[in-house]
Design a protein around this motif. Structure first.
Motif, PDB file in Angstrom:
ATOM      1  N   GLU A   1      61.288  26.841  35.195  1.00 29.95           N
ATOM      2  CA  GLU A   1      60.752  26.013  34.117  1.00 29.95           C
ATOM      3  C   GLU A   1      59.380  25.469  34.504  1.00 29.95           C
ATOM      4  OE1 GLU A   1      65.087  24.224  32.678  1.00 29.95           O
ATOM      5  OE2 GLU A   1      63.636  22.925  33.670  1.00 29.95           O
TER       6      GLU A   1
ATOM      7  N   ARG B   1      57.118  22.224  33.593  1.00 27.00           N
ATOM      8  CA  ARG B   1      57.253  20.928  32.936  1.00 27.00           C
ATOM      9  C   ARG B   1      55.995  20.087  33.136  1.00 27.00           C
ATOM     10  NH1 ARG B   1      62.153  19.469  30.944  1.00 27.00           N
ATOM     11  NH2 ARG B   1      63.814  20.982  31.354  1.00 27.00           N
TER      12      ARG B   1
ATOM     13  N   GLU C   1      54.006  16.218  33.257  1.00 24.97           N
ATOM     14  CA  GLU C   1      54.267  15.073  34.118  1.00 24.97           C
ATOM     15  C   GLU C   1      55.322  14.131  33.540  1.00 24.97           C
ATOM     16  OE1 GLU C   1      50.029  13.252  32.652  1.00 24.97           O
ATOM     17  OE2 GLU C   1      50.820  12.567  34.538  1.00 24.97           O
ATOM     18  N   ASP C   2      55.486  14.114  32.229  1.00 21.05           N
ATOM     19  CA  ASP C   2      56.523  13.258  31.627  1.00 21.05           C
ATOM     20  C   ASP C   2      57.857  13.998  31.522  1.00 21.05           C
ATOM     21  OD1 ASP C   2      56.009  15.077  29.670  1.00 21.05           O
ATOM     22  OD2 ASP C   2      55.802  13.635  28.041  1.00 21.05           O
ATOM     23  N   GLY C   3      57.938  15.176  32.121  1.00 25.16           N
ATOM     24  CA  GLY C   3      59.175  15.945  32.115  1.00 25.16           C
ATOM     25  C   GLY C   3      59.298  16.907  30.953  1.00 25.16           C
ATOM     26  N   ALA C   4      58.419  16.808  29.967  1.00 21.90           N
ATOM     27  CA  ALA C   4      58.532  17.673  28.786  1.00 21.90           C
ATOM     28  C   ALA C   4      58.415  19.142  29.183  1.00 21.90           C
ATOM     29  CB  ALA C   4      57.461  17.308  27.776  1.00 21.90           C
ATOM     30  N   LEU C   5      59.291  19.947  28.623  1.00 19.29           N
ATOM     31  CA  LEU C   5      59.336  21.368  28.955  1.00 19.29           C
ATOM     32  C   LEU C   5      58.195  22.103  28.262  1.00 19.29           C
ATOM     33  CD1 LEU C   5      61.094  23.584  30.357  1.00 19.29           C
ATOM     34  CD2 LEU C   5      62.217  23.888  28.148  1.00 19.29           C
TER      35      LEU C   5
ATOM     36  N   VAL D   1      59.719  24.276  38.263  1.00 20.68           N
ATOM     37  CA  VAL D   1      61.059  23.925  38.730  1.00 20.68           C
ATOM     38  C   VAL D   1      61.878  25.220  38.807  1.00 20.68           C
ATOM     39  CG1 VAL D   1      63.090  22.496  38.314  1.00 20.68           C
ATOM     40  CG2 VAL D   1      60.857  21.738  37.500  1.00 20.68           C
TER      41      VAL D   1
END
Lengths: 543, 321
Positions: A219, A221, A223-227, A256
């Motif tokens: 994956e 992503r 910095e805010d985790g958004a894919l 990731v």
């Protein structure tokens, strides 16, 4: 009783041991030597196989059952304890020894054995087996006999290890071969991946290739985790994150790797190598794309004009080229009051680097455009920092700041506002070198079509503009100054450097020509708006 | 024993962990119905557990799997009831205050609003929590297991993990005496009580429990195994830890439990029936949730709950924000 033997006997034993071609031969030589040296009728050796001792060789054993069935669990009976505890045991009279195992008791009794001396066959801390010396009558073993048996067992142990009796060397070799084969497969896969990367420039495809070589899910992503994007699938097993690597110094993008297997050292090294290659590929592609963007300004052009067919595609391209797509971005447009020798974009980029590191800049319409992300700073803080930087630069920079963008669709509006603010500032119609669209009261106006602005201006101010044009009067300037001084006649007169009565007469004339009453708030609002639109049109070159 | 439920080749097995191997009791027993599911095994009682031990010692080769090659599921995917208790009570005050701080964040003056909310007394821990075992009945059909992706409801903007573990009841019985209470516990597992704090804060004003704040598909994660009491020893001295993307966020110990599982068993069975397979959660250990420590999960984060002696329960989250 140690039989007197010529000193050459030991040498003879060692020679024979060295000549042994396998473990059985070595064990046989040892048991024969035990019988000879200790003068005992019986000797045998057991070898450790997993959890049991099994008959390895024997001397003087008469019953076939003893030779075939002797088997002892490590830890059980006297021999089993020798193997487990790695220290010798002796029994002077077997018939009265409680440590014996029932099954073997019968075998030993049938063999007529009544006294045993047992030592472990050791190599370092590992027990390879046990070595027995036995008499068929009760026998008082001496310390000297024990030492001799231990010496025989020691030499035997060394030879058995040379012969790889426990398969350890073979296992190590097999393990090494497996690792070598895996290393080769990994090297081939890495080379294949590098080669595949070299043949294409699409970041999406690179992610697919990475997932395929690793055989797992990968994956990307923000910095805010958004894919941003995912590739690959997971097979049977429980997924876990095996690698999480930031792809740039700012941490805008993270790769990731999710696998269903717990990776060993080799597997982890392979994953790290592949992810490293992917990072290089992304840097290569993004640098290339960024270079291309600098040359054509295509991506920024699309954003600033709002002519975008698919916002998701733009979002992904921005993320992959390291541009933040977080809410709050602002567009800056900068120009210079004086021309300098240094290329403006480079100089401004250097200036902005101190204000907002990593912000991309492009040249557009003779001005420098920059997308700035506040990164937790307030709009006021950004403005203050810009003011400081512009003041320090002493190169006459003027910067217009557009609205904060809630989404990508706002970029074009923010750009229009920043451009308008910059142009107004360059015309000297504002105070200060850094101005926001908000301060100028042109929020929402800057994106209006030129024709719309012209029509509105002429609807409201037409007769006054015509008068100024035809007769060279300054009614429009008087009206603007009057309104900006809160309809205060003395201040307006001072600002225009004319007499108080002149201003009063001009205002009366303006009210008559336009048919308005400047005491009326609605009339003033219409006039203020039209004046700003007029300034805007002039600044943007619409009139 | 460390009992598991796992799938391989499309089949579900009840099994036991033996180092790096998973022994299928379902297969080793020749499809004995007592080993058809974990709930069947729990209901079958002590004799079945003894048989399971024997099967672990002696089993056919085809019943053994590399644990890496199979997919571990929630060890007890269908408990007849799931009660989440407040056996730890220290966590409540910081959790309530954390929720007050979240609520106050939207106000013009967050600090003043926070002070006002705290002054209402609604964000203090009521005394009843220390006097008796307080619990809420969670959705026993919303069970997830190790490795499952936890998909938060679309309307939440604050999903939290909760670091807990749980006891599984081994007998259907009632009126259990205190001295017999430990005997009705089948085993222990890790429990993650996923919570949507924003939804929970809104609905808690109703005083009818957390409701939608803790109720969505897969909101109760159990696993990775059920450890029998003889294997675990005392459940009251276990180190507990939560990690997010490998970083330690929460640490605690079961030694800080205010009420014991035995207290809960006695309390719940008084005049009422407790069922074999019932799950009793401990509630959250102190600092065992992001809301208490001012942290927030991000989309794609990996959350690991570790309770020493039981294992590691690992999940990733998919968040709508």
């Amino acid at each position: 009783m140690i039989t007197e033997l010529p000193p050459a006997a030991s040498t003879h034993y060692l020679r024979h041991l060295l000549a042994a071609k396998d473990a059985t031969q070595a064990l046989q030589i040892a048991t024969d030597h035990v019988a000879t040296v200790l003068g005992c009728p019986v000797s045998w050796a057991g070898l450790v196989e997993e959890e049991h001792l099994v008959m390895g060789a024997h001397h003087g054993v008469e019953s076939t059952e003893m030779a075939a069935a002797w088997r002892l669990k490590v830890g059980e009976g006297i021999g089993g304890r020798v193997a487990l505890e790695r220290r010798p045991q002796m029994s002077r009279d077997y018939r009265h020894d409680s440590r014996r195992v029932p099954l073997l008791k019968r075998l030993i009794d049938n063999e007529g054995i009544q006294a045993t001396l047992i030592v472990p066959i050791l190599v370092a801390d590992v027990t390879l087996g046990v070595l027995y010396a036995a008499h068929r009558q009760p026998y008082p073993w001496t310390t000297e006999e024990l030492g001799t048996l231990e010496a025989i067992a020691h030499d035997l142990g060394v030879r058995l290890r040379q012969l790889d009796v426990d398969g350890r060397r073979e296992a190590r070799a097999a393990h090494s071969e497996q690792r070598a084969a895996r290393a080769l497969r990994h090297a081939q896969a890495s080379a294949r991946l590098a080669s595949s990367f070299a043949q294409q420039d699409m970041p999406d495809a690179a992610l697919d290739l990475l997932a395929r070589e690793l055989g797992c899910r990968v994956e990307l992503r923000q910095e805010d985790g958004a894919l941003v994007r995912a590739a690959g699938t997971l097979g049977e097993g429980n997924p876990r994150v095996v690698t999480r690597l930031r792809l740039d110094d700012d941490g805008l993008l993270t790769v990731v790797v999710i696998h269903t297997r717990e990776l060993d050292e080799d597997g982890r090294a392979f994953v790290d190598l592949c992810v490293g290659l992917f990072r290089l590929q992304l840097l290569r592609v993004s640098e290339r794309e960024r270079t291309a963007e600098r040359l054509t300004g295509e991506l920024v052009d699309e954003l600033l004009t709002g002519r975008v067919a698919d916002w998701e595609v733009v979002r992904a391209r921005m993320a992959l080229t390291g541009l933040s797509v977080q809410p709050g971005a602002q567009i800056l447009v900068a120009g210079r009051r004086v021309d300098g020798a240094e290329p403006p974009a480079v100089e401004l980029a250097n200036l902005l680097r101190t204000v907002s590191p990593g912000s991309p800049t492009v040249e557009r319409g003779g001005r420098v455009v920059c997308v700035v992300h506040p990164r937790g700073r307030s709009a006021g803080e950004l403005r203050d920092r810009l003011c400081d930087a512009v003041a320090r630069s002493r190169h006459g920079w003027v910067v217009g700041i557009g609205r904060a963008c809630a989404d990508l669709v706002d970029y074009s509006t923010s750009y229009d506002e920043a451009r308008a603010a910059c142009e107004l500032a360059l015309r000297g119609e504002t105070t200060g070198s850094v101005v926001t669209a908000h301060e100028l009261g042109i929020l929402g106006m800057a994106s209006l079509p030129a024709a719309h602005l012209r029509t509105t201006v002429h609807d409201v101010l037409g007769p006054l503009l015509d008068l100024d044009d035809e007769r060279g009067t300054t009614f429009v300037a008087t009206l603007r100054t009057f309104l900006s001084h809160d309809r205060h006649l003395p201040d307006t007169a001072a600002a225009l450097h004319v007499h108080y009565n002149t201003v009063r007469n001009r205002i009366a004339r303006i009210e008559a020509v336009l048919g308005v009453d400047l005491r009326n708030v609605d009339d003033r609002f219409r006039l203020e708006t039209a004046l700003r639109m007029h300034e805007l049109s002039a600044a943007l070159g619409h009139v | 024993m460390r009992l598991i439920t796992f799938t391989t080749g499309g089949e579900t097995h009840v099994g036991a962990l033996d180092g790096d191997t998973a022994v299928s009791l379902t297969r080793a027993s020749g499809a004995d119905p007592r080993f058809a599911s974990m709930l069947a095994l729990v209901r079958a009682g002590a004799e079945a557990l003894d048989d399971a031990r024997e099967l672990c010692d002696s089993h056919p080769a085809e019943a053994v799997h590399d644990v890496q090659e199979v997919t571990l599921r929630a060890p007890l995917p269908d408990p007849p009831r799931l009660r989440d208790c407040s056996l730890f009570i220290e966590h409540l005050q910081p959790a309530f205050r954390g929720m007050a701080r979240s609520l106050a964040a939207a106000a013009d003056d967050p600090e003043a609003e926070y002070e006002r909310l705290v002054a209402t007394g609604k964000f203090d821990t009521p005394e009843v929590f220390s006097r008796q075992v307080v619990y809420y009945t969670a959705d026993h059909t919303a069970i997830s297991g190790p490795g499952d992706l936890i998909v938060a409801p679309s309307e939440t903007r604050q999903l939290d993990y909760e670091l807990e573990f749980a006891a599984v009841i081994g007998q259907t019985t009632k009126d259990v005496a205190p001295e017999d209470a430990s005997g009705v516990i089948f085993g222990y597992t890790i429990f993650n009580d996923w919570s949507c704090r924003d939804l929970q804060m809104t609905v808690m004003e109703s005083q009818l429990g957390p409701s939608r704040g803790k109720d969505f598909d897969g909101s109760n994660t159990l696993g990775p195994c059920i450890v029998t009491p003889d294997e675990l020893g005392s459940p009251y001295d276990l180190r507990m830890e939560a990690r997010v993307n490998g970083e330690v966020w929460s640490q605690g110990s079961s030694s800080t439990m205010h009420h014991s599982f035995e207290d809960a068993v006695v309390h719940f069975s008084r005049g009422r029936t407790i069922l074999a397979g019932d799950v009793l959660g401990t509630g959250t250990v102190l600092s065992g949730s992001p809301v208490e420590i001012g942290k927030r999960l991000k989309d794609g984060d990996e959350v690991e709950l570790e309770v020493h002696g039981i294992g590691v329960l690992r999940n990733r989250v998919q968040l709508p924000y």
